[in-house]
Design a protein around this motif. Structure first.
Motif, PDB file in Angstrom:
ATOM      1  N   HIS A  71       0.862  -1.185   0.000  1.00 35.71           N
ATOM      2  CA  HIS A  71       0.000   0.000   0.000  1.00 35.71           C
ATOM      3  C   HIS A  71       0.903   1.241   0.000  1.00 35.71           C
ATOM      4  CE1 HIS A  71      -3.050   2.890   1.313  1.00 35.71           C
ATOM      5  NE2 HIS A  71      -3.927   2.000   0.897  1.00 35.71           N
ATOM      6  N   GLU A 100       0.773   3.692   1.919  1.00 29.18           N
ATOM      7  CA  GLU A 100       1.030   4.040   3.322  1.00 29.18           C
ATOM      8  C   GLU A 100       1.603   2.830   4.064  1.00 29.18           C
ATOM      9  OE1 GLU A 100       0.686   6.976   4.884  1.00 29.18           O
ATOM     10  OE2 GLU A 100      -0.074   7.969   3.072  1.00 29.18           O
ATOM     11  N   GLU A 151      -0.918   1.009   6.397  1.00 25.61           N
ATOM     12  CA  GLU A 151      -1.918   0.234   5.657  1.00 25.61           C
ATOM     13  C   GLU A 151      -1.307  -0.996   4.988  1.00 25.61           C
ATOM     14  OE1 GLU A 151      -5.298   2.184   3.751  1.00 25.61           O
ATOM     15  OE2 GLU A 151      -4.424   4.084   4.443  1.00 25.61           O
ATOM     16  N   GLU A 159      -1.602  -3.487   7.644  1.00 27.69           N
ATOM     17  CA  GLU A 159      -2.994  -3.953   7.729  1.00 27.69           C
ATOM     18  C   GLU A 159      -3.291  -4.970   6.619  1.00 27.69           C
ATOM     19  OE1 GLU A 159      -7.140  -4.391   8.490  1.00 27.69           O
ATOM     20  OE2 GLU A 159      -5.503  -3.728   9.759  1.00 27.69           O
TER      21      GLU A 159
END
Length: 165
Positions: free
Chosen positions: A19, A21, A24, A27
């Protein structure tokens, strides 16, 4: 009466996430591993006595979204294009199920999954052997490796031993 937090089951999993970020990407790696719905608390390296090793699918059935879940986790992140990211969790099983075993975690840049897997097996086996003065009954690892894409997005790779109380 105070209940002891001694895990009765454990499962092993790994994941990769990408991702723009960094958070993220972590995640997404948790989603790939199937453990994104839990509040994860990392712990050190003991496999409790009589702790049953179960499949990820079986273990996930016993956990609820939002539950505080203890795990031994190896985690690594980078956004450097072409960089190899590898993680592993290794396990050394005791000869006597009434005694504890060991779980090791390791992460590295530039090493492949086989190498980090072998490293965690060596670590877990060594921790077990220095305690018992014998080789473990069995050792194994859950390694994972991936390359950061040319886009420069963040990548996170994880391997984990997830406990069920």
């Amino acid at each position: 009466m105070i209940a002891k937090l001694i895990p009765r089951k454990v499962f092993f999993t790994s994941g990769v996430g990408t991702h723009p970020e960094q958070l993220e990407s972590f995640e997404v790696s948790l989603r790939d591993a199937g453990i994104e719905k839990f509040n994860l608390v990392t712990v050190s390296s003991i496999l409790p006595p009589k702790c049953e090793i179960v499949t990820k699918e079986e273990g996930l059935k016993e956990l609820s979204p939002g539950e505080v879940v203890f795990c031994v986790m190896s985690r690594i992140s980078s956004n450097e294009p072409g960089r190899t990211l590898s993680t592993s969790v290794g396990c050394a099983l005791p000869w006597d199920i009434n005694k504890h075993g060991y779980i090791s975690e390791y992460h590295a840049y530039g090493e492949n999954a086989q190498d980090v897997g072998e490293h965690t097996v060596k670590l877990a086996g060594s921790m077990y052997s220095t305690w018992t003065n014998e080789a473990p009954l069995k050792t194994f690892s859950i390694p994972r490796s991936s390359f950061v894409h040319e886009s420069g997005d963040w990548m996170t790779v994880i391997s984990a031993a997830v406990f069920i109380i």
